[in-house]
Design an enzyme around this catalytic site. Structure first.
Site, PDB file in Angstrom:
ATOM      1  N   ASP A 149     -20.299  65.211  21.872  1.00  0.00           N
ATOM      2  CA  ASP A 149     -21.976  65.390  21.688  1.00  0.00           C
ATOM      3  C   ASP A 149     -21.878  65.216  23.627  1.00  0.00           C
ATOM      4  O   ASP A 149     -23.293  65.950  23.572  1.00  0.00           O
ATOM      5  CB  ASP A 149     -22.461  64.903  20.656  1.00  0.00           C
ATOM      6  CG  ASP A 149     -22.388  64.951  19.697  1.00  0.00           C
ATOM      7  OD1 ASP A 149     -21.140  66.456  19.171  1.00  0.00           O
ATOM      8  OD2 ASP A 149     -22.641  65.063  18.411  1.00  0.00           O
ATOM      9  N   GLY A 192     -22.093  69.756  18.540  1.00  0.00           N
ATOM     10  CA  GLY A 192     -23.308  69.490  19.235  1.00  0.00           C
ATOM     11  C   GLY A 192     -23.978  67.997  18.657  1.00  0.00           C
ATOM     12  O   GLY A 192     -25.136  67.694  19.226  1.00  0.00           O
ATOM     13  N   HIS A 292     -14.235  72.120  14.546  1.00  0.00           N
ATOM     14  CA  HIS A 292     -13.131  70.496  14.662  1.00  0.00           C
ATOM     15  C   HIS A 292     -12.470  71.314  16.099  1.00  0.00           C
ATOM     16  O   HIS A 292     -11.408  70.472  16.180  1.00  0.00           O
ATOM     17  CB  HIS A 292     -12.838  70.616  13.179  1.00  0.00           C
ATOM     18  CG  HIS A 292     -13.961  69.206  12.993  1.00  0.00           C
ATOM     19  ND1 HIS A 292     -14.946  69.767  11.691  1.00  0.00           N
ATOM     20  CD2 HIS A 292     -14.477  67.973  12.239  1.00  0.00           C
ATOM     21  CE1 HIS A 292     -16.261  69.433  11.209  1.00  0.00           C
ATOM     22  NE2 HIS A 292     -15.390  68.213  11.466  1.00  0.00           N
TER      23      HIS A 292
HETATM   24  O1  F6P Z   1     -20.831  63.648  15.924  1.00  0.00           O
HETATM   25  C1  F6P Z   1     -19.589  64.561  16.392  1.00  0.00           C
HETATM   26  C2  F6P Z   1     -19.851  65.621  15.566  1.00  0.00           C
HETATM   27  O2  F6P Z   1     -18.698  66.370  15.594  1.00  0.00           O
HETATM   28  C3  F6P Z   1     -20.744  66.282  15.778  1.00  0.00           C
HETATM   29  O3  F6P Z   1     -21.108  67.263  17.075  1.00  0.00           O
HETATM   30  C4  F6P Z   1     -20.500  67.520  13.985  1.00  0.00           C
HETATM   31  O4  F6P Z   1     -22.005  67.474  14.265  1.00  0.00           O
HETATM   32  C5  F6P Z   1     -19.864  66.535  13.388  1.00  0.00           C
HETATM   33  O5  F6P Z   1     -19.627  64.789  14.559  1.00  0.00           O
HETATM   34  C6  F6P Z   1     -19.444  66.813  12.257  1.00  0.00           C
HETATM   35  O6  F6P Z   1     -18.941  65.499  11.775  1.00  0.00           O
HETATM   36  P1  F6P Z   1     -17.924  65.435  10.301  1.00  0.00           P
HETATM   37  O7  F6P Z   1     -16.760  65.827  10.840  1.00  0.00           O
HETATM   38  O8  F6P Z   1     -18.673  64.332   9.843  1.00  0.00           O
HETATM   39  O9  F6P Z   1     -17.707  67.110  10.212  1.00  0.00           O
END
Ligand code: F6P
Length: 368
Positions: A149, A192, A292
């Site tokens: 982010d 982000g 991801h």
């Molecule tokens: O903070 C990093 C991040 O990839 C963000 O951009 C996103 O909103 C969040 O983590 C997603 O988290 P998780 O891996 O728990 O789905």
């Protein structure tokens, strides 16, 4: 490789852990720390799954040696130590639905392992937790910022961001030819959390016509006007739109998906914006949610360099007896700043900064 009992060798011992969401470059940081520390004759203990590795007995950790780090590991995405972005140790969710402060189990674990200083690799949330643990447990802490982010304050870049922006740019490179072949508007939703850094960088680099970020409230009619002008004035048959996941709907609602158990995550803004554009412009629209994919890949060279410089400087700080500092990148140099200041000043896209000015001068619509 997890250890089942605490074995010490009499060498100075430091700990390292990765915490929060993974990103590209974590293994490159771990390698840099291991190389720099073992050259000083120290032993490096890698704690597994962030602080979670210290919440079980026997604790889950591994002694990291230089021999483990042939050159493949620094190229790998993810983290060989594992990580977690759940389970705040001060308010740990218990199976019976209650919450418990389990922080002393972690601080006791650090003492038991004989760790003289801990290098914590994380974003602002993880750093805040580690700092409180360090104060309560009276251990030395150095932090290394990582997050796709790029929202950690006091550093121009955090490890993982540039690779994520690269992946999002590459996605636009792939969307453009199919958009042009089918006369479509392609909407790309990027991650982000609450910062628009990935959208802004990838949008400019990938030739987007519209970039929507949480820092700039948008007007959907301005977005539609831009798309229509691409078709009518520029005589182009396609358009590219980048939307950051935390952008809100026209009536100010953040779109979130609720999962079983009540956990909420961002999701859906790309489809929402896509539908609005289709309705207002008549263009056929398709939406891609990158998710991801932005996190799990090999770090690009800039992130490997940042990881190396950060890892080495973290060891230098430990060697100098410093603590409560975060390594940072500023003006082509690695520096260090108080962790507290970095946490207190979240980095957002600068509305008067070079990227926003560049986007506007290129005629990219930012929704306002
Ligand atoms: O903070 C990093 C991040 O990839 C963000 O951009 C996103 O909103 C969040 O983590 C997603 O988290 P998780 O891996 O728990 O789905």
């Amino acid at each position: 490789m997890s250890q089942t009992s605490v074995k010490t060798t009499g060498k100075k011992r430091i700990g390292i852990l990765t915490s929060g969401g993974d990103c590209a470059g974590l293994n490159a940081i771990i390698r840099a720390v291991v190389y720099a520390a073992t050259r000083l004759g120290w032993e490096v203990v890698g704690i597994e799954d962030g602080t979670a590795g210290l919440l079980v007995r026997p604790m889950r950790y591994k002694v990291l040696t230089r021999q483990m780090f042939d050159t493949t590991i620094m190229r790998l995405g993810g983290t060989i130590l594992g990580t977690t972005n759940k389970g705040n140790p001060f308010k740990f969710p218990m199976p019976d639905g209650t919450f418990k402060d389990r922080s002393s189990e972690i601080t006791d674990g650090i003492k038991e392992l004989g760790i003289e200083a801990l290098i914590g690799i994380g974003g602002d949330g993880s750093m805040a937790i580690l700092r409180t643990l360090a104060k309560r447990g009276n251990f030395k802490l150095i932090c290394i910022p990582k997050t796709i982010d790029n929202d950690v304050g006091k550093t121009e870049n955090s490890v993982g961001f540039i690779t994520a922006a690269y992946v999002a740019t590459e996605a636009l490179d792939r969307l453009q030819p199919t958009a042009a072949s089918h006369d479509r508007v392609m909407v790309l939703e990027v991650m982000g959390r609450d910062a628009g850094a990935i959208a802004m960088s990838a949008g400019i680099a990938g030739g987007a016509d519209v970039i929507l970020i949480p820092e700039i409230p948008y007007d959907i009619d301005k977005v539609a006007e831009k798309i229509i002008s691409v078709r009518d004035d520029e005589k182009r048959n396609f358009a590219l739109v980048v939307v950051s996941e935390a952008v809100k709907t026209v009536d100010g609602k953040a779109l979130q998906v609720e999962f079983i158990g009540g956990e909420k995550r961002y999701g859906g803004i790309g489809s929402y914006i896509g539908e609005q554009i289709a309705a207002k412009t008549g263009f056929e629209t398709r939406v891609t949610v990158l998710g991801h994919v932005q996190r799990g890949c090999a770090p690009i060279p800039e992130d490997r360099l940042l990881a190396a410089a950060f890892g080495v400087h973290a060891v230098e700080l430990v060697a100098a007896g410093k603590h409560d500092r975060m390594v940072a990148w500023s003006n082509r140099e690695v520096i260090d700043v108080p962790i507290e200041e970095a946490i207190a000043s979240q980095q957002e896209v600068d509305l008067n900064g070079a990227l926003v000015r560049t986007a506007r001068s290129l005629g990219i619509c930012l929704g306002d």
